[in-house]
Write an enzyme that holds these catalytic residues in place. Sequence first.
Site, PDB file in Angstrom:
ATOM      1  N   LYS A  52      57.730  41.381  42.715  1.00 51.51           N
ATOM      2  CA  LYS A  52      57.607  41.099  44.155  1.00 51.51           C
ATOM      3  C   LYS A  52      58.933  40.581  44.713  1.00 51.51           C
ATOM      4  CE  LYS A  52      52.652  40.188  43.820  1.00 51.51           C
ATOM      5  NZ  LYS A  52      51.547  39.218  43.741  1.00 51.51           N
ATOM      6  N   GLN A  96      50.518  32.903  43.107  1.00 50.99           N
ATOM      7  CA  GLN A  96      50.061  33.917  42.157  1.00 50.99           C
ATOM      8  C   GLN A  96      48.831  33.430  41.398  1.00 50.99           C
ATOM      9  OE1 GLN A  96      51.340  36.955  42.117  1.00 50.99           O
ATOM     10  NE2 GLN A  96      50.129  37.753  40.438  1.00 50.99           N
ATOM     11  N   ASP A 119      48.996  37.350  51.542  1.00 52.66           N
ATOM     12  CA  ASP A 119      48.085  37.944  50.551  1.00 52.66           C
ATOM     13  C   ASP A 119      46.724  38.260  51.191  1.00 52.66           C
ATOM     14  OD1 ASP A 119      48.806  38.558  47.927  1.00 52.66           O
ATOM     15  OD2 ASP A 119      48.835  36.456  47.308  1.00 52.66           O
TER      16      ASP A 119
HETATM   17  N1  GUN Z   1      46.892  38.110  40.910  1.00 52.72           N
HETATM   18  C1  GUN Z   1      46.550  39.408  40.762  1.00 52.72           C
HETATM   19  N2  GUN Z   1      46.755  40.096  41.906  1.00 52.72           N
HETATM   20  C2  GUN Z   1      47.248  39.201  42.797  1.00 52.72           C
HETATM   21  C3  GUN Z   1      47.660  39.322  44.158  1.00 52.72           C
HETATM   22  O1  GUN Z   1      47.600  40.394  44.796  1.00 52.72           O
HETATM   23  N3  GUN Z   1      48.115  38.171  44.737  1.00 52.72           N
HETATM   24  C4  GUN Z   1      48.164  36.999  44.064  1.00 52.72           C
HETATM   25  N4  GUN Z   1      48.606  35.920  44.718  1.00 52.72           N
HETATM   26  N5  GUN Z   1      47.776  36.852  42.805  1.00 52.72           N
HETATM   27  C5  GUN Z   1      47.323  37.966  42.177  1.00 52.72           C
END
Ligand code: GUN
Length: 295
Positions: A52, A96, A119
């Site tokens: 990311k 995350q 998100d």
């Molecule tokens: N863990 C797995 N997928 C995601 C996501 O799209 N965002 C976040 N913050 N954590 C995750």
Amino acid sequence: MQLLDGKYLSQQIKQEIAVQVADIRSQGGKIPHLVAILVGNNGASETYVASKMKNCEEVGMQSSLFRFNTSVSEAELLDKVRAINEDPGIDGLIVQLPLPDHISADKVMETIHPAKDVDGFHPINIGRMAKGLPAYISATPQGVLEMLSRYQIETAGRHCVVVGRSQIVGLPMSILMQRNTYPGNCTVTLTHSRTQNLAAICRSADILVAALGRPEFITGDMVKDGAVVIDVGLERVPDASKKSGFALKGDVKFDEVAPKAAFITPVPGGVGLMTICSLMQNTLKAARQEIYPKP
Ligand code: GUN
């Protein structure tokens, strides 16, 4: 069978984002800034967050990573989230998941200001999304919609079966696919671990979204000829022949399902790359205050 090529699409979308960021820069505007919080050192989370951050840099956005040890208290983490909420230099924040057991993910998500929740996990964003109001839509479902739309796949009136009811993929996916818009207007069935006759329900799907997190769960006999198959899974499976010691597998047994499908996403190279693009698109929206004014 046609591949839904996330690699190709994500490169195209990244170029579009880069042009928009360059426009902001040339007009002397503030460069969009995404912050990620990572707790602990879960291998998969490390990889996702690094990707990311790297993608943000590649399109010219600013990105910052704040790391905490697994032992961080919930209070300390929430304080950090509140500080980021109040920082006018930061447009978007992701924490995350998964988090350690002693920290409530729900509390953390509810503490992120909805205007910075790129998100799309805050209850306000989920509620607004469900009502069809402008909202941040969680990145993976938004990436799937973008894929369907860029490949001009017809969705109206078709039966969409979603396998898995997670709050971040299955549930929002099912809500989005029934909306009175494109992509949408599907008849949706949301299935989960207690669903009976799952194979038969999957066989009736025109559009099958596999998001249950079990490697190669969807086999050839569960898919109808001509279906559109979207594989959201990405699991690490031990594989001694790989240098890393693991292979990446989706939720769909690709070799069996691909010959039957009209369209199918590969893993890797499918939905995962689209998720990162959605996150950057949401960060751009946050910087432009397209959905909410700055907190
Ligand atoms: N863990 C797995 N997928 C995601 C996501 O799209 N965002 C976040 N913050 N954590 C995750």
